[in-house]
Design a protein around this motif. Structure first.
Motif, PDB file in Angstrom:
ATOM      1  N   GLU A 183       0.829  -1.211   0.000  1.00  0.00           N
ATOM      2  CA  GLU A 183       0.000   0.000   0.000  1.00  0.00           C
ATOM      3  C   GLU A 183       0.860   1.255   0.000  1.00  0.00           C
ATOM      4  OE1 GLU A 183      -2.748  -0.448   3.270  1.00  0.00           O
ATOM      5  OE2 GLU A 183      -3.939  -1.907   2.146  1.00  0.00           O
ATOM      6  N   GLY A 184       2.053   1.144  -0.591  1.00  0.00           N
ATOM      7  CA  GLY A 184       2.942   2.289  -0.726  1.00  0.00           C
ATOM      8  C   GLY A 184       3.848   2.544   0.457  1.00  0.00           C
ATOM      9  N   ASN A 185       3.878   1.648   1.418  1.00  0.00           N
ATOM     10  CA  ASN A 185       4.694   1.829   2.615  1.00  0.00           C
ATOM     11  C   ASN A 185       6.137   1.400   2.360  1.00  0.00           C
ATOM     12  OD1 ASN A 185       5.895   1.897   5.128  1.00  0.00           O
ATOM     13  ND2 ASN A 185       4.425   0.520   6.100  1.00  0.00           N
ATOM     14  N   ALA A 186       7.037   2.369   2.246  1.00  0.00           N
ATOM     15  CA  ALA A 186       8.454   2.084   1.972  1.00  0.00           C
ATOM     16  C   ALA A 186       9.137   1.374   3.130  1.00  0.00           C
ATOM     17  CB  ALA A 186       9.197   3.377   1.644  1.00  0.00           C
ATOM     18  N   LYS A 187       8.525   1.398   4.317  1.00  0.00           N
ATOM     19  CA  LYS A 187       9.118   0.758   5.495  1.00  0.00           C
ATOM     20  C   LYS A 187       8.520  -0.619   5.787  1.00  0.00           C
ATOM     21  CE  LYS A 187      10.213   5.185   7.608  1.00  0.00           C
ATOM     22  NZ  LYS A 187       9.994   6.080   8.745  1.00  0.00           N
ATOM     23  N   ALA A 188       7.660  -1.087   4.903  1.00  0.00           N
ATOM     24  CA  ALA A 188       6.972  -2.361   5.128  1.00  0.00           C
ATOM     25  C   ALA A 188       7.956  -3.532   5.213  1.00  0.00           C
ATOM     26  CB  ALA A 188       5.975  -2.615   3.997  1.00  0.00           C
TER      27      ALA A 188
ATOM     28  N   CYS B  59      11.070 -10.092   3.197  1.00  0.00           N
ATOM     29  CA  CYS B  59      10.671  -9.155   2.148  1.00  0.00           C
ATOM     30  C   CYS B  59      10.544  -7.763   2.761  1.00  0.00           C
ATOM     31  CB  CYS B  59       9.330  -9.549   1.552  1.00  0.00           C
ATOM     32  SG  CYS B  59       9.329 -11.163   0.767  1.00  0.00           S
ATOM     33  N   CYS B  60      11.124  -6.783   2.096  1.00  0.00           N
ATOM     34  CA  CYS B  60      11.142  -5.432   2.658  1.00  0.00           C
ATOM     35  C   CYS B  60      10.860  -4.370   1.613  1.00  0.00           C
ATOM     36  CB  CYS B  60      12.523  -5.135   3.252  1.00  0.00           C
ATOM     37  SG  CYS B  60      12.997  -6.204   4.602  1.00  0.00           S
ATOM     38  N   GLY B  61      10.371  -3.243   2.118  1.00  0.00           N
ATOM     39  CA  GLY B  61      10.183  -2.069   1.287  1.00  0.00           C
ATOM     40  C   GLY B  61       8.839  -2.039   0.597  1.00  0.00           C
ATOM     41  N   ALA B  62       8.624  -0.987  -0.147  1.00  0.00           N
ATOM     42  CA  ALA B  62       7.353  -0.770  -0.827  1.00  0.00           C
ATOM     43  C   ALA B  62       7.024  -1.874  -1.828  1.00  0.00           C
ATOM     44  CB  ALA B  62       7.361   0.579  -1.536  1.00  0.00           C
ATOM     45  N   MET B  63       8.066  -2.468  -2.425  1.00  0.00           N
ATOM     46  CA  MET B  63       7.846  -3.520  -3.419  1.00  0.00           C
ATOM     47  C   MET B  63       8.127  -4.914  -2.864  1.00  0.00           C
ATOM     48  SD  MET B  63       9.042  -1.679  -6.947  1.00  0.00           S
ATOM     49  CE  MET B  63       8.107  -2.808  -7.978  1.00  0.00           C
ATOM     50  N   GLN B  64       8.384  -5.004  -1.553  1.00  0.00           N
ATOM     51  CA  GLN B  64       8.604  -6.271  -0.861  1.00  0.00           C
ATOM     52  C   GLN B  64       9.674  -7.133  -1.543  1.00  0.00           C
ATOM     53  OE1 GLN B  64       6.780  -7.329   2.341  1.00  0.00           O
ATOM     54  NE2 GLN B  64       7.343  -5.196   2.111  1.00  0.00           N
ATOM     55  N   ILE B  65      10.883  -6.627  -1.523  1.00  0.00           N
ATOM     56  CA  ILE B  65      12.020  -7.255  -2.200  1.00  0.00           C
ATOM     57  C   ILE B  65      12.762  -8.186  -1.247  1.00  0.00           C
ATOM     58  CG2 ILE B  65      14.241  -6.796  -3.310  1.00  0.00           C
ATOM     59  CD1 ILE B  65      13.001  -4.182  -4.372  1.00  0.00           C
ATOM     60  N   LYS B  66      13.058  -9.389  -1.741  1.00  0.00           N
ATOM     61  CA  LYS B  66      13.821 -10.382  -0.985  1.00  0.00           C
ATOM     62  C   LYS B  66      15.316 -10.159  -1.204  1.00  0.00           C
ATOM     63  CE  LYS B  66      10.347 -14.009  -1.210  1.00  0.00           C
ATOM     64  NZ  LYS B  66      10.045 -15.378  -1.610  1.00  0.00           N
ATOM     65  N   PRO B  67      16.138 -10.605  -0.262  1.00  0.00           N
ATOM     66  CA  PRO B  67      17.593 -10.474  -0.421  1.00  0.00           C
ATOM     67  C   PRO B  67      18.125 -11.126  -1.703  1.00  0.00           C
ATOM     68  CG  PRO B  67      17.088 -11.028   1.845  1.00  0.00           C
ATOM     69  CD  PRO B  67      15.792 -11.117   1.070  1.00  0.00           C
ATOM     70  N   ILE B  68      17.539 -12.232  -2.119  1.00  0.00           N
ATOM     71  CA  ILE B  68      18.017 -12.933  -3.319  1.00  0.00           C
ATOM     72  C   ILE B  68      17.847 -12.069  -4.566  1.00  0.00           C
ATOM     73  CG2 ILE B  68      15.846 -14.157  -3.776  1.00  0.00           C
ATOM     74  CD1 ILE B  68      19.339 -15.700  -4.167  1.00  0.00           C
ATOM     75  N   LEU B  69      16.819 -11.216  -4.592  1.00  0.00           N
ATOM     76  CA  LEU B  69      16.618 -10.338  -5.736  1.00  0.00           C
ATOM     77  C   LEU B  69      17.705  -9.274  -5.788  1.00  0.00           C
ATOM     78  CD1 LEU B  69      13.562  -9.286  -7.501  1.00  0.00           C
ATOM     79  CD2 LEU B  69      14.985  -7.409  -6.700  1.00  0.00           C
ATOM     80  N   VAL B  70      18.089  -8.748  -4.630  1.00  0.00           N
ATOM     81  CA  VAL B  70      19.176  -7.766  -4.573  1.00  0.00           C
ATOM     82  C   VAL B  70      20.459  -8.419  -5.092  1.00  0.00           C
ATOM     83  CG1 VAL B  70      20.558  -6.282  -3.067  1.00  0.00           C
ATOM     84  CG2 VAL B  70      18.110  -6.541  -2.639  1.00  0.00           C
ATOM     85  N   GLU B  71      20.706  -9.636  -4.658  1.00  0.00           N
ATOM     86  CA  GLU B  71      21.891 -10.376  -5.110  1.00  0.00           C
ATOM     87  C   GLU B  71      21.856 -10.590  -6.620  1.00  0.00           C
ATOM     88  OE1 GLU B  71      23.655 -14.828  -4.372  1.00  0.00           O
ATOM     89  OE2 GLU B  71      22.678 -13.834  -2.687  1.00  0.00           O
TER      90      GLU B  71
ATOM     91  N   ARG C 151      16.307  -1.675  -0.442  1.00  0.00           N
ATOM     92  CA  ARG C 151      14.926  -2.152  -0.579  1.00  0.00           C
ATOM     93  C   ARG C 151      13.934  -1.180   0.044  1.00  0.00           C
ATOM     94  NH1 ARG C 151      15.153  -7.893   2.085  1.00  0.00           N
ATOM     95  NH2 ARG C 151      16.310  -6.676   3.614  1.00  0.00           N
ATOM     96  N   PHE C 152      14.397  -0.357   0.988  1.00  0.00           N
ATOM     97  CA  PHE C 152      13.534   0.619   1.654  1.00  0.00           C
ATOM     98  C   PHE C 152      13.469   1.945   0.903  1.00  0.00           C
ATOM     99  CE2 PHE C 152      14.918  -2.300   4.985  1.00  0.00           C
ATOM    100  CZ  PHE C 152      13.700  -2.675   5.517  1.00  0.00           C
ATOM    101  N   ASN C 153      14.211   2.044  -0.192  1.00  0.00           N
ATOM    102  CA  ASN C 153      14.227   3.245  -1.021  1.00  0.00           C
ATOM    103  C   ASN C 153      13.374   2.954  -2.258  1.00  0.00           C
ATOM    104  OD1 ASN C 153      15.149   4.903  -3.319  1.00  0.00           O
ATOM    105  ND2 ASN C 153      16.678   5.689  -1.888  1.00  0.00           N
TER     106      ASN C 153
ATOM    107  N   TRP D 218       7.622 -11.218 -10.705  1.00  0.00           N
ATOM    108  CA  TRP D 218       7.781 -10.483  -9.449  1.00  0.00           C
ATOM    109  C   TRP D 218       7.249 -11.292  -8.266  1.00  0.00           C
ATOM    110  CZ3 TRP D 218      11.140  -6.960  -8.798  1.00  0.00           C
ATOM    111  CH2 TRP D 218      11.151  -6.208  -7.629  1.00  0.00           C
ATOM    112  N   ASN D 219       6.195 -12.043  -8.495  1.00  0.00           N
ATOM    113  CA  ASN D 219       5.595 -12.822  -7.413  1.00  0.00           C
ATOM    114  C   ASN D 219       6.212 -14.207  -7.249  1.00  0.00           C
ATOM    115  OD1 ASN D 219       2.873 -14.843  -6.892  1.00  0.00           O
ATOM    116  ND2 ASN D 219       3.381 -13.297  -5.372  1.00  0.00           N
ATOM    117  N   GLY D 220       6.453 -14.888  -8.356  1.00  0.00           N
ATOM    118  CA  GLY D 220       6.874 -16.292  -8.280  1.00  0.00           C
ATOM    119  C   GLY D 220       8.294 -16.568  -8.718  1.00  0.00           C
TER     120      GLY D 220
END
Length: 144
Positions: A48-53, A58-70, A90-92, A120-122
């Motif tokens: 819902e647009g929460n950058a701190k979620a 999973c973190c940030g507005a787009m709920q990014i996992k560490p593996i995606l950053v890697e 991920r919080f930016n 993005w989901n699977g």
């Protein structure tokens, strides 16, 4: 002679534009495709647009996992970029969206909206069945 000079200038200009577009693509994907509306829909569904979620890892507005950053950092490295994302990025929202575009540039070069949502989901090896509810939620937000 005048036409020859104009032709050379045109060729040079086209080459410069080509190099600029190629450099942009190596940093983050197809700069001509507008992912913004889809990223906004995903952001609404994910947090819902929460950058701190946060939910699990999973973190940030787009709920990014560490593996995606890697994975983003591996893509950047393979393209010769010195840029590197951190888990904190991920919080930016801006950096999260850059990561989305980068992932799409590698795994969805045809810029297929449905494929983008399901990836993005699977993940890259998603199944339609396991991503169907998510796909429907994102499409509902996308079509608002």
């Amino acid at each position: 002679m005048f036409n020859s000079r104009i032709a050379k200038i045109l060729v040079f200009t086209v080459l410069i534009v080509f190099v600029a577009v190629k450099a942009s693509a190596s940093e983050g994907g197809d700069s001509m495709f507008d992912w913004e509306p889809l990223m906004e829909a995903i952001t609404q569904v994910e947090s819902e647009g929460n950058a701190k979620a946060q939910s699990g890892n999973c973190c940030g507005a787009m709920q990014i996992k560490p593996i995606l950053v890697e994975d983003c950092n591996l893509i950047l490295r393979s393209r010769g970029s010195k840029k590197k994302y951190t888990l904190k990025d991920r919080f930016n929202v801006k950096k999260s969206r850059e990561m989305f575009v980068l992932i799409m540039s590698k795994y969805n070069p045809s810029n297929d909206i449905e494929r983008a949502i399901r990836i993005w989901n699977g993940g890259v090896n998603y199944t339609v069945k396991s991503t169907q509810k998510y796909y429907q939620k994102v499409m509902a937000a996308y079509n608002k």
